[in-house]
Write a protein that holds these residues in place. Structure first.
Motif, PDB file in Angstrom:
ATOM      1  N   SER A 151       0.830  -1.202   0.000  1.00  0.00           N
ATOM      2  CA  SER A 151       0.000   0.000   0.000  1.00  0.00           C
ATOM      3  C   SER A 151       0.860   1.246   0.000  1.00  0.00           C
ATOM      4  CB  SER A 151      -0.927   0.016   1.227  1.00  0.00           C
ATOM      5  OG  SER A 151      -1.685  -1.171   1.309  1.00  0.00           O
ATOM      6  N   GLN A 152       0.337   2.301  -0.622  1.00  0.00           N
ATOM      7  CA  GLN A 152       0.962   3.621  -0.620  1.00  0.00           C
ATOM      8  C   GLN A 152      -0.129   4.677  -0.525  1.00  0.00           C
ATOM      9  OE1 GLN A 152       3.410   4.233  -4.084  1.00  0.00           O
ATOM     10  NE2 GLN A 152       5.041   2.877  -3.383  1.00  0.00           N
ATOM     11  N   LEU A 153       0.167   5.765   0.174  1.00  0.00           N
ATOM     12  CA  LEU A 153      -0.763   6.880   0.279  1.00  0.00           C
ATOM     13  C   LEU A 153      -0.388   7.965  -0.721  1.00  0.00           C
ATOM     14  CD1 LEU A 153      -1.173   7.111   4.147  1.00  0.00           C
ATOM     15  CD2 LEU A 153      -3.026   6.745   2.525  1.00  0.00           C
ATOM     16  N   HIS A 154      -1.398   8.509  -1.418  1.00  0.00           N
ATOM     17  CA  HIS A 154      -1.207   9.578  -2.385  1.00  0.00           C
ATOM     18  C   HIS A 154      -2.325  10.602  -2.216  1.00  0.00           C
ATOM     19  CE1 HIS A 154       1.969   7.600  -4.807  1.00  0.00           C
ATOM     20  NE2 HIS A 154       1.383   6.489  -4.375  1.00  0.00           N
ATOM     21  N   GLU A 155      -2.107  11.779  -2.802  1.00  0.00           N
ATOM     22  CA  GLU A 155      -3.119  12.822  -2.696  1.00  0.00           C
ATOM     23  C   GLU A 155      -4.354  12.491  -3.529  1.00  0.00           C
ATOM     24  OE1 GLU A 155      -1.232  16.445  -3.764  1.00  0.00           O
ATOM     25  OE2 GLU A 155      -0.062  16.601  -1.902  1.00  0.00           O
ATOM     26  N   GLN A 156      -4.154  11.898  -4.725  1.00  0.00           N
ATOM     27  CA  GLN A 156      -5.248  11.537  -5.605  1.00  0.00           C
ATOM     28  C   GLN A 156      -4.954  10.186  -6.254  1.00  0.00           C
ATOM     29  OE1 GLN A 156      -8.081  13.230  -5.978  1.00  0.00           O
ATOM     30  NE2 GLN A 156      -7.459  14.969  -4.705  1.00  0.00           N
ATOM     31  N   GLU A 157      -5.988   9.595  -6.862  1.00  0.00           N
ATOM     32  CA  GLU A 157      -5.819   8.346  -7.604  1.00  0.00           C
ATOM     33  C   GLU A 157      -5.514   8.693  -9.064  1.00  0.00           C
ATOM     34  OE1 GLU A 157      -8.040   4.016  -8.218  1.00  0.00           O
ATOM     35  OE2 GLU A 157      -9.092   5.687  -7.293  1.00  0.00           O
ATOM     36  N   THR A 158      -4.264   9.054  -9.326  1.00  0.00           N
ATOM     37  CA  THR A 158      -3.837   9.488 -10.646  1.00  0.00           C
ATOM     38  C   THR A 158      -3.019   8.402 -11.325  1.00  0.00           C
ATOM     39  OG1 THR A 158      -1.825  10.488  -9.735  1.00  0.00           O
ATOM     40  CG2 THR A 158      -3.784  11.888  -9.869  1.00  0.00           C
ATOM     41  N   THR A 159      -2.609   8.697 -12.576  1.00  0.00           N
ATOM     42  CA  THR A 159      -1.760   7.749 -13.297  1.00  0.00           C
ATOM     43  C   THR A 159      -0.441   7.529 -12.576  1.00  0.00           C
ATOM     44  OG1 THR A 159      -2.756   8.374 -15.412  1.00  0.00           O
ATOM     45  CG2 THR A 159      -0.573   7.339 -15.482  1.00  0.00           C
ATOM     46  N   GLY A 217       8.338  -8.834  -8.328  1.00  0.00           N
ATOM     47  CA  GLY A 217       8.442  -9.222  -9.726  1.00  0.00           C
ATOM     48  C   GLY A 217       7.205  -8.780 -10.491  1.00  0.00           C
ATOM     49  N   VAL A 218       7.112  -9.190 -11.764  1.00  0.00           N
ATOM     50  CA  VAL A 218       6.002  -8.780 -12.641  1.00  0.00           C
ATOM     51  C   VAL A 218       4.907  -9.835 -12.574  1.00  0.00           C
ATOM     52  CG1 VAL A 218       5.336  -8.166 -14.986  1.00  0.00           C
ATOM     53  CG2 VAL A 218       7.641  -7.628 -14.167  1.00  0.00           C
ATOM     54  N   PRO A 219       3.700  -9.497 -12.080  1.00  0.00           N
ATOM     55  CA  PRO A 219       2.612 -10.483 -12.010  1.00  0.00           C
ATOM     56  C   PRO A 219       2.012 -10.749 -13.383  1.00  0.00           C
ATOM     57  CG  PRO A 219       1.835  -8.352 -11.252  1.00  0.00           C
ATOM     58  CD  PRO A 219       3.303  -8.193 -11.522  1.00  0.00           C
ATOM     59  N   GLN A 220       1.230 -11.817 -13.462  1.00  0.00           N
ATOM     60  CA  GLN A 220       0.606 -12.182 -14.726  1.00  0.00           C
ATOM     61  C   GLN A 220      -0.500 -11.211 -15.119  1.00  0.00           C
ATOM     62  OE1 GLN A 220       1.418 -15.016 -16.727  1.00  0.00           O
ATOM     63  NE2 GLN A 220       3.222 -14.952 -15.421  1.00  0.00           N
ATOM     64  N   ALA A 221      -1.310 -10.782 -14.172  1.00  0.00           N
ATOM     65  CA  ALA A 221      -2.464  -9.942 -14.492  1.00  0.00           C
ATOM     66  C   ALA A 221      -2.796  -9.042 -13.313  1.00  0.00           C
ATOM     67  CB  ALA A 221      -3.674 -10.808 -14.863  1.00  0.00           C
ATOM     68  N   LEU A 222      -3.420  -7.909 -13.637  1.00  0.00           N
ATOM     69  CA  LEU A 222      -3.954  -6.977 -12.645  1.00  0.00           C
ATOM     70  C   LEU A 222      -5.472  -6.960 -12.768  1.00  0.00           C
ATOM     71  CD1 LEU A 222      -1.698  -3.762 -12.706  1.00  0.00           C
ATOM     72  CD2 LEU A 222      -1.920  -5.425 -10.860  1.00  0.00           C
ATOM     73  N   TYR A 223      -6.153  -6.919 -11.622  1.00  0.00           N
ATOM     74  CA  TYR A 223      -7.619  -6.873 -11.583  1.00  0.00           C
ATOM     75  C   TYR A 223      -8.016  -5.502 -11.060  1.00  0.00           C
ATOM     76  CZ  TYR A 223     -12.165  -9.265 -11.384  1.00  0.00           C
ATOM     77  OH  TYR A 223     -13.448  -9.667 -11.613  1.00  0.00           O
ATOM     78  N   THR A 224      -8.609  -4.649 -11.925  1.00  0.00           N
ATOM     79  CA  THR A 224      -8.934  -3.279 -11.555  1.00  0.00           C
ATOM     80  C   THR A 224     -10.384  -2.980 -11.913  1.00  0.00           C
ATOM     81  OG1 THR A 224      -8.323  -2.305 -13.694  1.00  0.00           O
ATOM     82  CG2 THR A 224      -6.551  -2.636 -12.097  1.00  0.00           C
ATOM     83  N   ASP A 225     -10.836  -1.776 -11.546  1.00  0.00           N
ATOM     84  CA  ASP A 225     -12.158  -1.337 -11.972  1.00  0.00           C
ATOM     85  C   ASP A 225     -12.037  -0.540 -13.274  1.00  0.00           C
ATOM     86  OD1 ASP A 225     -11.108   1.063 -11.120  1.00  0.00           O
ATOM     87  OD2 ASP A 225     -12.180   1.045  -9.213  1.00  0.00           O
ATOM     88  N   TRP A 226     -13.151   0.111 -13.673  1.00  0.00           N
ATOM     89  CA  TRP A 226     -13.200   0.787 -14.961  1.00  0.00           C
ATOM     90  C   TRP A 226     -12.860   2.261 -14.849  1.00  0.00           C
ATOM     91  CZ3 TRP A 226     -13.432  -0.694 -19.912  1.00  0.00           C
ATOM     92  CH2 TRP A 226     -13.781  -2.016 -20.197  1.00  0.00           C
ATOM     93  N   LYS A 227     -12.055   2.663 -13.896  1.00  0.00           N
ATOM     94  CA  LYS A 227     -11.654   4.063 -13.819  1.00  0.00           C
ATOM     95  C   LYS A 227     -10.733   4.397 -14.992  1.00  0.00           C
ATOM     96  CE  LYS A 227     -12.094   4.373  -8.817  1.00  0.00           C
ATOM     97  NZ  LYS A 227     -11.387   4.494  -7.528  1.00  0.00           N
ATOM     98  N   ASN A 228     -10.767   5.689 -15.400  1.00  0.00           N
ATOM     99  CA  ASN A 228      -9.984   6.104 -16.567  1.00  0.00           C
ATOM    100  C   ASN A 228      -8.487   5.972 -16.347  1.00  0.00           C
ATOM    101  OD1 ASN A 228     -12.213   6.713 -18.097  1.00  0.00           O
ATOM    102  ND2 ASN A 228     -12.310   8.827 -17.436  1.00  0.00           N
ATOM    103  N   VAL A 229      -8.077   5.827 -15.096  1.00  0.00           N
ATOM    104  CA  VAL A 229      -6.648   5.623 -14.851  1.00  0.00           C
ATOM    105  C   VAL A 229      -6.196   4.287 -15.429  1.00  0.00           C
ATOM    106  CG1 VAL A 229      -4.915   5.286 -13.038  1.00  0.00           C
ATOM    107  CG2 VAL A 229      -6.615   7.089 -12.806  1.00  0.00           C
ATOM    108  N   TYR A 230      -7.057   3.262 -15.340  1.00  0.00           N
ATOM    109  CA  TYR A 230      -6.653   1.909 -15.728  1.00  0.00           C
ATOM    110  C   TYR A 230      -7.163   1.521 -17.112  1.00  0.00           C
ATOM    111  CZ  TYR A 230      -6.372   2.062 -10.640  1.00  0.00           C
ATOM    112  OH  TYR A 230      -6.115   2.441  -9.352  1.00  0.00           O
ATOM    113  N   LEU A 231      -8.438   1.791 -17.381  1.00  0.00           N
ATOM    114  CA  LEU A 231      -9.075   1.365 -18.626  1.00  0.00           C
ATOM    115  C   LEU A 231      -9.973   2.480 -19.146  1.00  0.00           C
ATOM    116  CD1 LEU A 231     -10.163  -2.168 -17.384  1.00  0.00           C
ATOM    117  CD2 LEU A 231      -8.401  -1.779 -19.091  1.00  0.00           C
TER     118      LEU A 231
END
Length: 440
Positions: A180-188, A203-217
């Motif tokens: 976990s990390q704390l940030h001011e906003q959920e930005t890129t 290391g590099v995982p196989q997949a990330l599971y995220t929601d539909w926010k514009n940051v990710y998708l």
């Protein structure tokens, strides 16, 4: 000391032995009904004949346990809970968390369930209402690094001591390992910083599971749909370079692992930050790295179903720096200037004319440094001041006012129009007269 209420098993024995006393049952049958041996049945029957129904109650009923804590120890623990870990229902520590801090900070070891009973008796805790299960939980992935859930949680993490922050949370689906990390906003950049920290640590995982926010998708544009191109955000482009797929979750319940982790952090992390007296973003992130996360993973991490680690080896620092960058396409003007985020970048000329097509890629690193790349080659540039804005055109006068001025205008007596107009009229009249005469 008065007797307490009898248990169901004891009441059942009273009922059966009363039938023996009435001659309805043999003692052998009574022992079979209450589930004891015949020898034990004779002992119970003897106690019932001598003392009645009260003789069947357990001898320790109403008495304190031989392993009970001393009264002074209990009072000391409850006094600390009331002063350090108590408070309003939203701020007070739960029995589990309070027991951890009593042992770590105060040197008083007490089981969390024992503390829960003490706190319930003193009114320092209340039983939470059990909610009906919404749906069946999805089965965990079997390998560490096979799927990592990622999400941001806005909350008053520093309470009134600081601003509202966003906790970027990554949770491995198979083991529950958390970063976990704390940030001011959920930005890129917030998502990129948290994900890079995971890659550098595990290391590099196989997949990330995220929601539909514009940051990710994001949804594809009309041009991308016509061309059949995959819509990518800046963060999605970074993940594609690393070889990590982004899987979208269509509801909060779908990524329940990280959502429940948010609830755990909102209960434990807030209280621990309050105890540590932390009121700044940097101080909170340092506490997370050095103290909170190692202890959290030691307590809540579980072993995966399969021992194989599905993480790929992390690239080197230089390669990660090149991957975790913002990239945007720009065009070069005829004077070799590229505009980017309101800035004007003057490219060093290499010929008389700008390149054909004129498309370059502007890359921005986490430290704000820019690179201008054309066909895989980096170009030198310098920033120049923005050109002076063009003067705004004068507003056109009202058309009605112009017509009024035309009507009010009277030419002078010596104006050429007044000199040639009478002569022109005479010529036109003569031409008309001759035409009439010719017709007659």
């Amino acid at each position: 000391m008065g007797r307490t209420a009898m248990s169901r098993r004891e009441l059942r024995r009273v009922e059966v032995l009363s039938r023996v006393q009435a001659g309805e049952l043999r003692l052998m049958d009574a022992a079979e009904l209450v589930g004891v041996s015949y020898r034990q049945g004779k002992r119970i029957w003897k106690r019932y004949r001598e003392e009645g129904a009260a003789g069947l109650q357990h001898r320790s009923a109403g008495r304190g346990s031989n392993r009970a804590r001393p009264r002074r120890f209990r009072e000391k623990v409850l006094r600390l809970v009331r002063s350090k870990y108590g408070g309003e229902p939203g701020k007070r520590f739960g029995p589990t968390l309070a027991a951890e801090h009593l042992e770590q900070d105060d040197g008083l070891k007490v089981d969390s369930e024992t503390l829960r009973r003490w706190m319930l008796t003193e009114g320092l805790w209340s039983r939470a209402r059990k909610r009906k299960q919404h749906r069946q939980r999805r089965e965990r992935r079997r390998h560490f690094g096979e799927l990592v859930q990622m999400d941001g949680s806005f909350h008053e993490w520093l309470e009134e001591r600081g601003p509202k922050l966003c906790l970027m949370n990554l949770v491995d689906d198979a083991t529950g390992t958390t970063l976990s990390q704390l940030h001011e906003q959920e930005t890129t950049w917030a998502a990129a910083d948290a994900y890079r920290a995971w890659v550098e640590q595990h290391g590099v995982p196989q997949a990330l599971y995220t929601d539909w926010k514009n940051v990710y998708l994001r949804e594809p544009s009309e041009a991308e749909q016509r061309a059949g191109e995959e819509p990518l955000t800046q963060f999605g482009r970074m993940c594609r370079k690393l070889g990590t797929r982004i899987l979208p979750a269509n509801s909060p319940q779908a990524k329940g692992r990280v959502e429940r982790n948010h609830g755990t952090q909102q209960d434990r992390l807030i209280k621990k930050l309050r105890l540590a007296g932390i009121s700044t973003l940097d101080g909170a992130n340092q506490y997370l790295r050095q103290h909170y996360l190692p202890d959290h993973n030691r307590r809540f991490r579980r072993e995966p179903a399969e021992p194989q680690d599905y993480h790929r080896r992390a690239p080197g620092k230089r390669e990660l720096d090149a991957i975790f960058q913002r990239e945007e396409e720009r065009r070069i003007s005829n004077d070799w200037v590229v505009r980017y985020q309101g800035r004007f970048l003057q490219i060093e000329r290499e010929s008389r004319y700008a390149p054909a097509g004129g498309k370059v890629t502007v890359s921005e690193g986490r430290d704000g440094r820019l690179k201008v790349v054309y066909r895989g080659r980096e170009w030198k540039w310098r920033e120049i001041e923005a050109p002076a804005p063009r003067p705004e055109p004068q507003p056109i006068a009202d058309r009605r006012a112009i017509e009024i001025r035309k009507k009010l205008y009277r030419p002078a007596q010596d104006h050429p129009w007044k000199k040639w107009r009478p002569k022109l009229w005479q010529q036109s009249q003569a031409a008309v007269g001759s035409a009439l005469r010719g017709a007659l």
